[in-house]
Design an enzyme around this catalytic site. Structure first.
Site, PDB file in Angstrom:
ATOM      1  N   VAL A  11       0.827  -1.205   0.000  1.00 21.90           N
ATOM      2  CA  VAL A  11       0.000   0.000   0.000  1.00 21.90           C
ATOM      3  C   VAL A  11       0.863   1.257   0.000  1.00 21.90           C
ATOM      4  O   VAL A  11       0.646   2.189  -0.782  1.00 21.90           O
ATOM      5  CB  VAL A  11      -0.946   0.003   1.215  1.00 21.90           C
ATOM      6  CG1 VAL A  11      -1.701   1.326   1.310  1.00 21.90           C
ATOM      7  CG2 VAL A  11      -1.926  -1.153   1.120  1.00 21.90           C
ATOM      8  N   GLU A 151      -7.410   2.028   1.741  1.00 21.35           N
ATOM      9  CA  GLU A 151      -7.079   1.752   0.348  1.00 21.35           C
ATOM     10  C   GLU A 151      -7.937   0.598  -0.172  1.00 21.35           C
ATOM     11  O   GLU A 151      -8.407  -0.243   0.589  1.00 21.35           O
ATOM     12  CB  GLU A 151      -5.588   1.421   0.218  1.00 21.35           C
ATOM     13  CG  GLU A 151      -5.092   0.285   1.101  1.00 21.35           C
ATOM     14  CD  GLU A 151      -5.396  -1.090   0.544  1.00 21.35           C
ATOM     15  OE1 GLU A 151      -5.576  -1.207  -0.677  1.00 21.35           O
ATOM     16  OE2 GLU A 151      -5.462  -2.043   1.333  1.00 21.35           O
ATOM     17  N   LEU A 153      -6.815  -1.258  -3.178  1.00 18.71           N
ATOM     18  CA  LEU A 153      -5.944  -1.643  -4.278  1.00 18.71           C
ATOM     19  C   LEU A 153      -5.897  -3.159  -4.429  1.00 18.71           C
ATOM     20  O   LEU A 153      -5.701  -3.878  -3.455  1.00 18.71           O
ATOM     21  CB  LEU A 153      -4.518  -1.121  -4.040  1.00 18.71           C
ATOM     22  CG  LEU A 153      -4.372   0.378  -3.762  1.00 18.71           C
ATOM     23  CD1 LEU A 153      -2.902   0.717  -3.553  1.00 18.71           C
ATOM     24  CD2 LEU A 153      -4.969   1.202  -4.895  1.00 18.71           C
ATOM     25  N   ARG A 154      -6.039  -3.621  -5.655  1.00 20.26           N
ATOM     26  CA  ARG A 154      -5.894  -5.044  -5.939  1.00 20.26           C
ATOM     27  C   ARG A 154      -4.462  -5.315  -6.397  1.00 20.26           C
ATOM     28  O   ARG A 154      -3.970  -4.656  -7.318  1.00 20.26           O
ATOM     29  CB  ARG A 154      -6.871  -5.475  -7.039  1.00 20.26           C
ATOM     30  CG  ARG A 154      -8.344  -5.337  -6.682  1.00 20.26           C
ATOM     31  CD  ARG A 154      -9.197  -5.515  -7.924  1.00 20.26           C
ATOM     32  NE  ARG A 154      -8.892  -4.477  -8.916  1.00 20.26           N
ATOM     33  CZ  ARG A 154      -9.261  -4.545 -10.192  1.00 20.26           C
ATOM     34  NH1 ARG A 154      -9.936  -5.590 -10.632  1.00 20.26           N
ATOM     35  NH2 ARG A 154      -8.947  -3.563 -11.024  1.00 20.26           N
ATOM     36  N   GLU A 155      -3.827  -6.271  -5.779  1.00 24.29           N
ATOM     37  CA  GLU A 155      -2.476  -6.616  -6.199  1.00 24.29           C
ATOM     38  C   GLU A 155      -2.520  -7.120  -7.641  1.00 24.29           C
ATOM     39  O   GLU A 155      -3.381  -7.884  -8.025  1.00 24.29           O
ATOM     40  CB  GLU A 155      -1.885  -7.677  -5.267  1.00 24.29           C
ATOM     41  CG  GLU A 155      -1.685  -7.156  -3.852  1.00 24.29           C
ATOM     42  CD  GLU A 155      -0.941  -8.129  -2.968  1.00 24.29           C
ATOM     43  OE1 GLU A 155      -0.092  -8.882  -3.488  1.00 24.29           O
ATOM     44  OE2 GLU A 155      -1.204  -8.141  -1.760  1.00 24.29           O
ATOM     45  N   LYS A 207     -14.197  -0.093   4.719  1.00 25.93           N
ATOM     46  CA  LYS A 207     -13.107  -0.937   4.227  1.00 25.93           C
ATOM     47  C   LYS A 207     -13.336  -2.403   4.579  1.00 25.93           C
ATOM     48  O   LYS A 207     -13.256  -3.295   3.721  1.00 25.93           O
ATOM     49  CB  LYS A 207     -11.778  -0.456   4.821  1.00 25.93           C
ATOM     50  CG  LYS A 207     -10.602  -1.401   4.608  1.00 25.93           C
ATOM     51  CD  LYS A 207     -10.265  -1.592   3.144  1.00 25.93           C
ATOM     52  CE  LYS A 207      -9.029  -2.481   2.996  1.00 25.93           C
ATOM     53  NZ  LYS A 207      -8.671  -2.678   1.591  1.00 25.93           N
ATOM     54  N   ALA A 255     -15.024 -19.462  -9.476  1.00 27.08           N
ATOM     55  CA  ALA A 255     -14.753 -20.594  -8.592  1.00 27.08           C
ATOM     56  C   ALA A 255     -13.270 -20.958  -8.624  1.00 27.08           C
ATOM     57  O   ALA A 255     -12.600 -20.802  -9.646  1.00 27.08           O
ATOM     58  CB  ALA A 255     -15.598 -21.794  -9.014  1.00 27.08           C
ATOM     59  N   CYS A 263      -5.160  -9.449   2.178  1.00 21.96           N
ATOM     60  CA  CYS A 263      -6.342  -8.709   2.657  1.00 21.96           C
ATOM     61  C   CYS A 263      -7.482  -9.593   3.133  1.00 21.96           C
ATOM     62  O   CYS A 263      -7.860  -9.552   4.304  1.00 21.96           O
ATOM     63  CB  CYS A 263      -6.841  -7.779   1.552  1.00 21.96           C
ATOM     64  SG  CYS A 263      -5.694  -6.444   1.141  1.00 21.96           S
ATOM     65  N   LYS A 323      -2.636 -14.927  -6.499  1.00 18.81           N
ATOM     66  CA  LYS A 323      -3.301 -14.487  -7.723  1.00 18.81           C
ATOM     67  C   LYS A 323      -2.213 -14.138  -8.727  1.00 18.81           C
ATOM     68  O   LYS A 323      -1.041 -13.972  -8.363  1.00 18.81           O
ATOM     69  CB  LYS A 323      -4.208 -13.279  -7.455  1.00 18.81           C
ATOM     70  CG  LYS A 323      -3.474 -12.034  -6.991  1.00 18.81           C
ATOM     71  CD  LYS A 323      -4.417 -10.866  -6.736  1.00 18.81           C
ATOM     72  CE  LYS A 323      -5.020 -10.334  -7.996  1.00 18.81           C
ATOM     73  NZ  LYS A 323      -5.776  -9.080  -7.769  1.00 18.81           N
TER      74      LYS A 323
END
Length: 435
Positions: A11, A151, A153-155, A207, A255, A263, A323
């Protein structure tokens, strides 16, 4: 206006670099000298597409600096962001606030009168008020403003999320804090980004509620996938159709082996623990946590069962990061699945485009490979855990020729029926069949 960013994790670093790209002078602070030395050299300490280039440009243009000296960076800062970690506390799942408190104490000792202190870290409701009182007690009579600015934010797409957010949430108590944050985020006004001005408590709750809801969507579709497998359904078709409903939306209806990352796991635990503490239990989220843990074990059992059917002692795992487009392995499903497979007496050969170095200490005994094909060599079962682009168009005939078996377990449903024709692979997706 000068900004200080305390903490250079995901972040803090992404936010600091993006604020500098807005034109502000930003000083990022970290206690670890080796991290600061690397950042000064223009090398990001995390893998995030586009971050190295953005960071190098702002260092070159003199808007972005890195230091271990918190006091000096805070002393002339107009807005001070706290972006340190809030990991789960052992035992009760509550967020551990020791790093927030330590940063606040140092800020209190060095900040100038009129400074705006902003907590960007994810913190449970009531934290901003506690930190405000802590700073006020340390510097009685010195005016400052407290702001909550969580925040979202998506990694893997953090820069895009920062520059083009759905909304910016700002919890304030006074006009000075509100005006400072309006100025900080003014570049986004040009893109008509909604700035949600609310209270400290609401910002904190927004959040956690947002992340808990998204985690619930992931868990929901995973349970639907189980039902699809039992009834002959196809979870991808079900998810696509229900996602067309604007009240539901298509995102987070994919799925897989369960959610992980920095997170969702810790935030759902903290949200559930907060509910218990206040006597307002979040029973849905408690169930989400339980189901998600069981999901990872069920996926491990699926891999082990396939290996037993194939009479193989070797399994290939493709993808360790939680991910794609990140090297983050924190609470990745792989960290539960791989040890469970090993515990069953199977050898694990693995590959990940970015996360292998980070995973080596966390997953001892794994044979690390330089490619998906090397990992598949001699394996009776190949299990795809992370949907990296590098795995989306594998030469499946070549993959099959290298294996000592023919089972491909696709826990991300990357492949379709036509992709498997003529490969000889026994393909097993999630929540669907190829028949």
């Amino acid at each position: 206006m000068k900004l200080a960013m305390i903490g250079t994790g995901y972040v803090g670093l992404v936010s600091g670099v993006c604020f500098a790209d807005f034109g502000f002078h930003v000083t990022c602070v970290d206690k670890n000298p080796s991290i600061i030395d690397r950042l000064k050299a223009g090398k990001a300490t995390i893998y995030e597409p586009g971050l190295d280039e953005l960071m190098a440009r702002n260092i070159r243009d003199g808007r972005l600096e890195f230091t271990t000296d918190l006091a000096a960076s805070v002393a002339d800062a107009d807005v001070i962001f706290i972006a340190v970690g809030t990991p789960s506390r052992r035992g009760d799942g509550e967020a551990d606030l020791q790093y927030i408190e330590a940063a606040a104490d140092e800020i209190a000792a060095a900040m100038k009168p009129g400074a705006v202190v902003v907590i960007k870290s994810t913190v449970v409701v009531g934290t901003n008020a506690r930190i405000r009182d802590r700073i006020a007690a340390a510097r009685p009579g010195v005016p400052f403003s407290m702001v909550s600015n969580p925040e979202f934010l998506r990694e893997g797409s953090a820069i895009e999320d920062f520059l083009r957010p759905d909304r910016v949430v700002v919890g304030v108590e006074d006009e000075r804090g509100k005006a400072a944050m309006q100025r900080v985020y003014r570049p986004l006004y040009l893109r008509e980004t909604p700035l949600v001005i609310t209270t400290l408590e609401n910002a904190e709750l927004i959040k956690y509620a947002a992340n808990a809801f998204l985690a619930m969507k992931v868990t929901f579709i995973n349970e639907v996938a189980d039902l699809c497998e039992k009834t002959g359904g196809n979870v991808q078709e079900v998810a696509r159709a229900i996602g067309m409903d604007k009240r539901i939306g298509s995102k987070f209806l994919h799925a897989g082996p369960g959610f992980g990352g920095s997170c969702f796991p810790k935030d759902t635990r903290a949200f559930a623990a907060t509910g218990k503490r206040y006597g307002a239990r979040q029973t849905l989220i408690e169930q989400v946590i339980e189901v998600n843990e069981a999901r990872k074990q069920a996926m491990a059992e699926r891999i082990v069962s396939a290996a037993r059917e194939s009479s193989t002692d070797t399994v290939a795992i493709l993808g360790i990061a939680f991910k794609p487009n990140t090297d983050d392995i924190r609470e990745s499903p792989a960290l539960d699945i791989v040890p469970a497979v090993q515990k069953a007496g199977l050898t694990v050969r693995a590959h990940d485009p970015e996360a292998m170095e980070a995973a080596k200490a966390a997953l001892p005994g794994v044979v690390w490979c330089n490619s998906a094909y090397e990992a598949a060599t001699g394996a009776g079962v190949v299990a795809l855990l992370t949907e990296w682009n590098a795995y989306r168009a594998l030469d499946l005939k070549r993959l099959a020729s290298l294996m000592n078996g023919n089972v491909l377990i696709d826990l991300r449903n990357v492949y379709k029926g036509e992709d498997l024709e003529g490969t000889g692979l026994d393909y097993r997706g999630v929540g669907r069949s190829l028949k």
